[in-house]
Design an enzyme around this catalytic site. Sequence first.
Site, short mmCIF file in Angstrom:
data_model
loop_
_atom_site.label_atom_id
_atom_site.label_comp_id
_atom_site.label_asym_id
_atom_site.label_seq_id
_atom_site.Cartn_x
_atom_site.Cartn_y
_atom_site.Cartn_z
N GLU A 1 0.98 -1.15 0.16
CA GLU A 1 0.08 -0.14 0.02
C GLU A 1 1.04 1.10 -0.01
O GLU A 1 0.66 2.19 -0.98
CB GLU A 1 -0.83 -0.17 1.13
N ARG B 1 -7.75 2.67 13.89
CA ARG B 1 -8.88 1.37 13.57
C ARG B 1 -8.67 0.19 14.65
O ARG B 1 -9.79 -0.39 14.88
CB ARG B 1 -8.65 0.95 12.24
N ALA C 1 -8.33 -1.27 2.50
CA ALA C 1 -9.81 -1.10 3.33
C ALA C 1 -10.83 -2.06 2.63
O ALA C 1 -11.89 -1.46 2.94
CB ALA C 1 -10.26 0.45 3.70
N GLU D 1 -11.03 -7.97 3.87
CA GLU D 1 -10.24 -8.18 5.31
C GLU D 1 -11.23 -8.95 6.32
O GLU D 1 -10.46 -9.50 7.48
CB GLU D 1 -9.99 -6.83 5.77
N1 MTE Z 1 -6.66 -11.33 -1.64
C1 MTE Z 1 -5.45 -11.90 -2.18
N2 MTE Z 1 -5.77 -12.89 -2.87
N3 MTE Z 1 -4.23 -11.06 -1.98
C2 MTE Z 1 -4.26 -9.81 -1.55
O1 MTE Z 1 -3.30 -9.30 -1.62
N4 MTE Z 1 -5.28 -8.18 -0.02
C3 MTE Z 1 -6.48 -8.22 1.17
C4 MTE Z 1 -7.65 -8.42 0.76
N5 MTE Z 1 -7.65 -9.90 -0.02
C5 MTE Z 1 -5.40 -9.68 -0.80
C6 MTE Z 1 -6.46 -10.21 -0.91
C7 MTE Z 1 -6.59 -6.86 1.43
S1 MTE Z 1 -5.33 -6.31 2.64
C8 MTE Z 1 -7.45 -5.88 1.00
S2 MTE Z 1 -7.67 -4.43 1.94
C9 MTE Z 1 -8.42 -6.25 0.15
O2 MTE Z 1 -8.17 -7.61 -0.38
C10 MTE Z 1 -8.23 -5.48 -1.11
O3 MTE Z 1 -8.95 -5.65 -2.04
P1 MTE Z 1 -10.72 -5.09 -2.38
O4 MTE Z 1 -10.82 -3.95 -1.64
O5 MTE Z 1 -10.83 -5.44 -3.60
O6 MTE Z 1 -11.22 -6.35 -1.31
MO1 MOS Z 2 -5.54 -3.70 3.12
S1 MOS Z 2 -4.50 -3.78 4.65
O1 MOS Z 2 -6.34 -2.39 3.46
O2 MOS Z 2 -4.41 -3.16 2.15
#
Ligand code: MTE
Ligand code: MOS
Length: 763
Positions: free
Chosen positions: A217, A295, A496, A707
Amino acid sequence: MSGRSIFLNDVPPARNELLVDFLGSPVAHGRIKSVDLSAASKIPGVVALFTHLDIPGHKYFGSILKDEHLLADETVDHIGDPIVLIVAETRLAIESARKTVRLDIEELPPILSIDDAVAAGSFIGEQMVIERGDVLAALNQSEHRLDGSLSTGGQEHFYFESQTAIAEPGESGRMTIHSSTQHPSEAQQIVADILGIPFNHVVVICKRMGGAFGGKETQAAVPAAMAALAAIKTHRPCRIALSKDHDMRYTGKRHPFQSRWSVGFDSSGLITALSLELLANAGCTCDVSPSILERAMFHSDNAYYLPNFRVTGRLCRTNLPSNTAFRGFGGPQGVANIENIIEEIALYLGKDALDVRQINCYGIDDRNTTPYGQRVENNNLPRLFSQLRQSSEYDRRQREVEKFNAASPTKVRGLSMTPVNFGIAFTSKKLNQANALVNIYTDGSVMVATGGTEMGQGLYTRIRQIVADELGIEFGDVIVAPTSTDKNNNTSPTAASSGTDLNGAAAVDACRTLRERLAEFAAPLLADPKTGLVPLPEQLRFENGLVCDSVQPEQFITFRELAIRAYQERVDLGERGYYATPGIEYNRSTGRGNPFSYFTQGVAVSEVEIDRFTGQLKVRRVDVLIDAGQCINPGIDRGQLSGGFMQGLGWVTTEELKYSSRGELLSNSPTTYKIPNIGDLPEVFNLEFLENSASSVNLLRSKALGEPPLLLAVSVWTAAKQALSFVSPAAANRLSLPATGETLLLAMEQTKICSASHAGIQV
Ligand code: MTE
Ligand code: MOS
């Protein structure tokens, strides 16, 4: 899924391309006295060596505080802190340059732990507070009171693809960077600032990441800037791709936390007051730590109504790589803490912990306001609790666990249910916006571009699906363009959990405008051949690749035909959509407001078995029930649910970061850092979505799911804690997070020693 996705470092090198890497600090804290590059620069294959003196623009950057350096100037603040950028023709040349640069560094005492930082008064920013009611008075008046503490560990992101960037210098001082980043816009801004050029001279592109989990990020901007600096200086394409070990050692992780708490409650287990102090190990710079700590504070209630509440939060500055976003973003640390407290209350009162959870759970009509004043609207938590209690046969199995424990001399079992009530939105208001570009081509095929990045979470698939549905065309007729800052400007990180919420909504906005425009154009084409009556544009339906009159469906034109005809008549076939999440307003100085758009809610019940002689923990069964509203793509949601849970399971059981007394990460490879593998899957793993649920506020009535599932794995930890309580309350009380085999064994062993010496005194 096919394994054919190309990651950045799979891209064949461009002609002329150079490799970039860096020499980092050998000490955790020190003052740089001199850097001697003379011998290293003579090594064949070494093209250039750069220090902070070679940075043409700003030397400091950072999303909240500009306290990060690309290359150290006066001090080094963690082991591996970059000092010299090495640009070379070959990896071999890089390795020999690394060994040949002479560093003279005066070593300073490092601060590594939260305790060290507190003792030294080493903090970042001010203490933060959220409170409601008079917690001290309520604690004093409470029927029962317990005090305690909990430490939770950090976590390595362990994305498969290490941090990678390729920079290509362009004409007139411009720069194109391919970066494995969750946040192309921030990488663009940081690179531009470091190079001292305007933002519009830098384009950052991210086709996809091989996993990110928050680790890309903010921190992906560092390799991007390193490659860019090397490229602008050498006028050649430059590539940096960290090795796994290097990446594990030198990038930030989940924040370790320590809490101290005092809780007041009545004999039924109803909490009347909770006072909390949270300390987080932020590492050496600010990064996004204040938002993570915030958070953690927001989620210190998890799913429970706390009438009198006070939480304070403080960030400790230490000489470790700067800790950063990690799936859950502080939420898991806040939740683990309150769930630990609930276990303690249940243990103290001799009650079932699930009963204590249910009586404290946020209500539907009352007792549903969080300590920061946001109402938990459309609260499904009570329903989730009772439904899973029944479907998982919690009560029967709890009795079986007791029976098993009474009979087994070698194993001890635990069973526990925990909820999640995860606030969806960036708590930084400005980030809750997105734009999308939708182009229809004259053959009816469509391209959509957003600021959202793909990291394996399925965002591109969801966006494709949303656009196809809005325009009533086939999934296969839509493509998502690689994310890039020249198509979408000033974008937010994909984080997020709101990637689809924001970018999907912006894409919908663009599609609806296009549909209105096309309907206007199409209506006269669909006139009734007999009466000549022209349908109203609002009357047209876009579906199955056709645009038809909903009153007279036999009057239609194909989407393809419509596209070419619209083009011929000079109707614009492109649109930029925009979305800003409504209703988000939080006042940081009063600690009051609505930081979230809505809550994603769920519950999980986990059953574990611990070997009393080895401490080995096995997860026998997990049942998850989650409210994801209307799923946009059930397959992807299932993937996020199981993957998120398993990643959380790693955090609460086996993943342990070990550092030397010098601040060097010892668990820096898969052989010493244990992430869950296929063998760690629960023997029974039931995943269910709450039926007949729909978000009343979010895109297509869906709810974000990236998350929240991770936080449900806290139930594995509380199950382990409950199992220990059968050995002795002291063993349960002593458990920290992660509950590694070693931790579990020590908790059980120390109790034996304690009770043995107790016995000794009595004799
Ligand atoms: N899933 C996979 N396969 N790989 C990832 O790096 N990151 C997670 C989650 N799921 C991640 C994942 C995190 S930290 C977040 S914030 C969200 O995916 C971001 O994507 P979204 O907002 O589209 O759900
Ligand atoms: Mo996810 S920790 O908000 O990239």
